[in-house]
Design a protein around this motif. Structure first.
Motif, short mmCIF file in Angstrom:
data_model
loop_
_atom_site.label_atom_id
_atom_site.label_comp_id
_atom_site.label_asym_id
_atom_site.label_seq_id
_atom_site.Cartn_x
_atom_site.Cartn_y
_atom_site.Cartn_z
N ALA A 24 0.84 -1.21 0.00
CA ALA A 24 0.00 0.00 0.00
C ALA A 24 0.87 1.26 0.00
CB ALA A 24 -0.94 -0.01 1.20
N GLN A 25 1.97 1.22 0.76
CA GLN A 25 2.88 2.37 0.80
C GLN A 25 3.54 2.58 -0.56
OE1 GLN A 25 3.34 4.62 3.10
NE2 GLN A 25 4.97 5.68 2.01
N ARG A 70 1.00 4.17 -2.86
CA ARG A 70 0.82 5.59 -2.54
C ARG A 70 2.00 6.42 -3.06
NH1 ARG A 70 -1.66 3.78 2.27
NH2 ARG A 70 0.34 3.73 3.33
N GLU A 71 3.22 5.92 -2.87
CA GLU A 71 4.41 6.64 -3.36
C GLU A 71 4.38 6.78 -4.88
OE1 GLU A 71 7.79 4.59 -1.82
OE2 GLU A 71 7.53 5.42 0.20
N GLU A 129 1.68 6.79 -6.77
CA GLU A 129 0.61 7.74 -7.09
C GLU A 129 1.06 9.17 -6.84
OE1 GLU A 129 -4.02 8.70 -5.81
OE2 GLU A 129 -3.02 6.92 -5.03
N VAL A 130 1.76 9.41 -5.73
CA VAL A 130 2.23 10.75 -5.40
C VAL A 130 3.27 11.21 -6.43
CG1 VAL A 130 3.59 12.06 -3.71
CG2 VAL A 130 1.68 10.67 -2.95
#
Length: 123
Positions: free
Chosen positions: A15-16, A19-20, A22-23
């Motif tokens: 998940a991390q 997210r990274e 996507e960011v």
């Protein structure tokens, strides 16, 4: 219990990473050269090579003369050779390119335009 903890840690790690990713994609998207008003890509000109001085040197000149300066000098020399009253400078050192009659026509038109403007504003 141990496998449940390991599975949750792996799930949080995935998940991390998501997210990274996507960011970073959002950062790249926001750093694009986009006009904020209309959302179109900004204009980026294609830049070619600059002017060369090879032509000036091939004509035997040591000094490079810009086209505008060369044209101005040719105009100035042409008027000086003609000996006309409309040459580059008059007694006061100002540029005179119009005949007296043309100057009077321009001055009359300027006064009429200013009078119309004043009448409109005062009216």
């Amino acid at each position: 219990p141990q496998s449940a903890v390991q599975a949750s840690v792996e799930r949080l790690a995935r998940a991390q990473e998501a997210r990274e990713k996507e960011v970073s994609e959002l950062r790249e998207y926001l750093q694009r050269p986009i006009d904020p008003e209309d959302g179109q890509p900004l204009f980026t000109p294609r830049v070619g090579r600059g002017p060369t001085d090879g032509a000036a040197r091939s004509r035997g000149g040591d000094e490079v003369t810009h086209a505008g300066l060369a044209l101005y000098e040719a105009w100035r020399q042409g008027h000086a050779c003609n000996g006309s009253s409309d040459s580059f400078g008059d007694e006061r050192g100002t540029v005179t390119l119009l005949s007296r009659r043309s100057e009077a026509i321009v001055a009359r038109a300027r006064r009429a335009a200013l009078r119309r403007l004043f009448d409109t504003l005062a009216g």
